[in-house]
Write an enzyme that holds these catalytic residues in place. Structure first.
Site, PDB file in Angstrom:
ATOM      1  N   ARG A   1      15.965  47.524  45.701  1.00  0.00           N
ATOM      2  CA  ARG A   1      17.066  48.485  45.756  1.00  0.00           C
ATOM      3  C   ARG A   1      17.401  49.117  44.399  1.00  0.00           C
ATOM      4  NH1 ARG A   1      22.225  46.007  46.967  1.00  0.00           N
ATOM      5  NH2 ARG A   1      20.910  44.170  47.159  1.00  0.00           N
TER       6      ARG A   1
ATOM      7  N   CYS B   2      32.233  29.008  38.469  1.00  0.00           N
ATOM      8  CA  CYS B   2      33.164  29.533  37.456  1.00  0.00           C
ATOM      9  C   CYS B   2      34.459  28.717  37.325  1.00  0.00           C
ATOM     10  CB  CYS B   2      33.502  30.991  37.768  1.00  0.00           C
ATOM     11  SG  CYS B   2      33.609  31.378  39.524  1.00  0.00           S
TER      12      CYS B   2
ATOM     13  N   GLN C  11      41.949  33.143  41.775  1.00  0.00           N
ATOM     14  CA  GLN C  11      40.656  33.674  41.346  1.00  0.00           C
ATOM     15  C   GLN C  11      40.549  35.188  41.482  1.00  0.00           C
ATOM     16  OE1 GLN C  11      38.457  29.637  42.958  1.00  0.00           O
ATOM     17  NE2 GLN C  11      37.133  31.382  42.531  1.00  0.00           N
TER      18      GLN C  11
ATOM     19  N   LYS D 294      32.916  22.549  46.021  1.00  0.00           N
ATOM     20  CA  LYS D 294      32.128  22.690  44.796  1.00  0.00           C
ATOM     21  C   LYS D 294      32.894  22.110  43.616  1.00  0.00           C
ATOM     22  CE  LYS D 294      31.162  27.147  45.818  1.00  0.00           C
ATOM     23  NZ  LYS D 294      30.827  28.577  45.659  1.00  0.00           N
TER      24      LYS D 294
ATOM     25  N   HIS E 280      39.993  33.978  35.987  1.00  0.00           N
ATOM     26  CA  HIS E 280      40.543  33.009  36.936  1.00  0.00           C
ATOM     27  C   HIS E 280      41.647  32.217  36.229  1.00  0.00           C
ATOM     28  CE1 HIS E 280      37.321  34.017  39.496  1.00  0.00           C
ATOM     29  NE2 HIS E 280      36.609  32.909  39.472  1.00  0.00           N
TER      30      HIS E 280
END
Ligand code: L14
Length: 337
Positions: A40, A129, A156, A213, A242
Site C-alpha cells: 500500500r 506502551c 491512554q 498485557k 498516556h
C-alpha cells in the site's frame, strides 16, 4: 566505529515514523537505512537527515543484508515476517504483541532489564506502551523496598491506535464545532468528549487484553512472577501521551522523601511534582519530553505500605519507538549483533 544496516518495517505508521525520526535524532551509526512497508505505501518517500529514502515492499531476501530490523506492523504480520527476517540474518526488535510473552524472547525496557537482551535468539520484544512507562518509574522503588501489588488506571491517548485514530478524534472535534454528525469507525463509540473503558479487545474474564498485557508484561520485565498488577485501561480524547494513576503496595515501608530521592536519581525519569505551583505531569508535557514524568507523590492514607503516583509518558516515543531504538543501541554497544 562500526556502522549498521537497519530496516524500519512499517515505516509509514505512527510508530514507524517516530522510529525513523529517532534514528536521525540520536545519530544511530547507520551504514544503510531501509524503509519497508506493505504494498500500500511502497513507492512513497520519507526524508531522513538530508536524504530521501524510498519505501520498499517487503519481499524474500530483503533482510539478508540487514543487521537490525525495527518492526512496527502489528501482531499478525509480525508473526509471519519477523521469523523470516531472523532466518535471513537480522536481529528483530518487534513492537507488537506477537512475541512478548514467548519464553525465548526477551521483553526489554533498558532502564529496567537491559541484561535480558543477551539471551536473545533473534527476536527482542518491545513491551506495551502503558507497561513501559510504569516500570521505568517503579523500578527504583522496587529495588529499594520491594513491591507486592500495583493498582493502576490508565488514561491512554488515541495515537496508540495509529494515524487513523488521530484523524478520527480530529474529525469528531471538527464535526462537533460545525454541528455535523460525528462518525465513529476506529473506536466503537465517539471518542471526542468521551472516555472509553476499553483498550484492545475484551477477554473471557471481563478484562481487556491491554489490562492483561500490563499484568503479564510487568511480571516478566521485573522477573517477579508473584507481583500483583490490577489494571484498568481507558481511552481518553488526548492525541499524545498516556497518563496513569498508580498505587503501589510496597513490601517494606519507605518514606515519601526517599521515594522522591530515588526517582530523582533514576535514569529516564523526571520528577514533576510541585502541586503548590500547579506543577504536575501532563500529557502535553510528554509530547516534548522523552523522560517518564512522575508526580502527585502521596502516601496512601488507607494503607501503611501504600504510595500514590501519577505517571505520564510519550506513548509513541518511550512507549514504543524510542524504547525500540534504545534496545538497538544496547545491542550494538554490547556487540550482540
Ligand atoms: O502494543 O492504544 O499492545 O490501541 C495495542 C493497543 C499499543 C496501543 C500494544 C492502542 C498496544 C494500542
Amino acid at each position: 566505529m562500526r556502522s549498521y544496516s537497519v530496516a524500519v518495517v512499517g515505516a509509514t505508521g505512527a510508530v514507524g515514523w517516530e522510529m525513523v525520526k529517532i534514528l536521525a535524532e540520536r545519530n544511530f551509526p547507520l551504514k544503510k537505512l531501509r524503509l519497508l512497508a506493505t504494498a500500500r505505501s511502497a513507492g512513497q518517500e520519507i526524508s531522513f537527515k538530508d536524504e530521501k529514502v524510498k519505501i520498499e515492499v517487503i519481499k524474500p531476501r530483503i533482510f539478508a543484508d540487514i543487521d537490525i530490523a525495527l518492526f512496527s506492523i502489528g501482531s499478525t504480520p509480525s508473526k509471519e515476517i519477523a521469523p523470516r527476517a531472523v532466518k535471513e540474518g537480522a536481529i528483530v526488535i518487534d513492537n507488537s504483541n506477537a512475541f512478548r510473552m514467548d519464553d525465548h524472547v526477551p521483553l526489554v525496557v533498558p532502564e529496567v532489564n537491559r541484561e535480558d537482551i543477551a539471551e536473545h535468539q533473534g527476536i527482542i520484544a518491545n513491551p506495551n506502551c502503558s507497561t513501559i512507562q510504569m516500570v521505568v518509574a517503579i523500578k527504583p522503588i522496587y529495588d529499594e523496598v520491594g513491591i507486592k501489588r500495583i493498582i493502576v488506571s490508565t488514561y491512554q491517548a488515541v495515537s496508540g491506535t495509529g494515524k487513523k485514530a488521530i484523524k478520527e478524534l480530529q474529525q469528531q472535534v471538527e464535526h462537533y464545532n460545525t454541528g455535523q454528525e460525528m462518525e465513529a469507525v476506529i473506536y466503537p463509540h465517539q471518542i471526542a468528549f468521551n472516555v472509553l473503558p476499553h483498550i484492545d479487545v475484551f477477554t473471557e474474564n471481563g478484562y481487556t487484553r491491554e489490562e492483561i498485557k500490563m499484568f503479564n508484561e510487568t511480571r516478566k520485565i521485573m522477573h517477579d512472577p508473584e507481583l500483583l498488577v490490577n489494571a484498568t485501561c481507558a481511552r481518553v480524547p488526548v492525541f499524545y501521551g498516556h497518563s496513569e494513576a498508580v498505587t503501589l503496595e510496597t513490601a517494606r515501608e519507605i518514606s515519601l522523601e526517599r521515594v522522591r530521592e530515588l526517582l530523582h536519581q533514576a535514569a529516564g525519569v523526571k520528577v514533576v511534582d510541585d502541586p503548590v505551583n500547579l506543577i504536575y505531569p501532563l500529557a502535553l508535557l510528554a509530547e516534548k519530553d522523552d523522560d517518564v514524568l512522575v508526580g502527585r507523590l502521596r502516601k496512601d492514607l488507607t494503607h501503611r505500605l501504600g504510595i500514590n503516583l501519577w505517571i505520564v509518558g510519550n506513548n509513541l516515543r518511550k512507549g514504543a519507538a524510542l524504547n525500540a531504538v534504545q534496545i538497538a543501541e544496547e545491542v550494538i554497544t554490547n556487540q550482540l549483533v
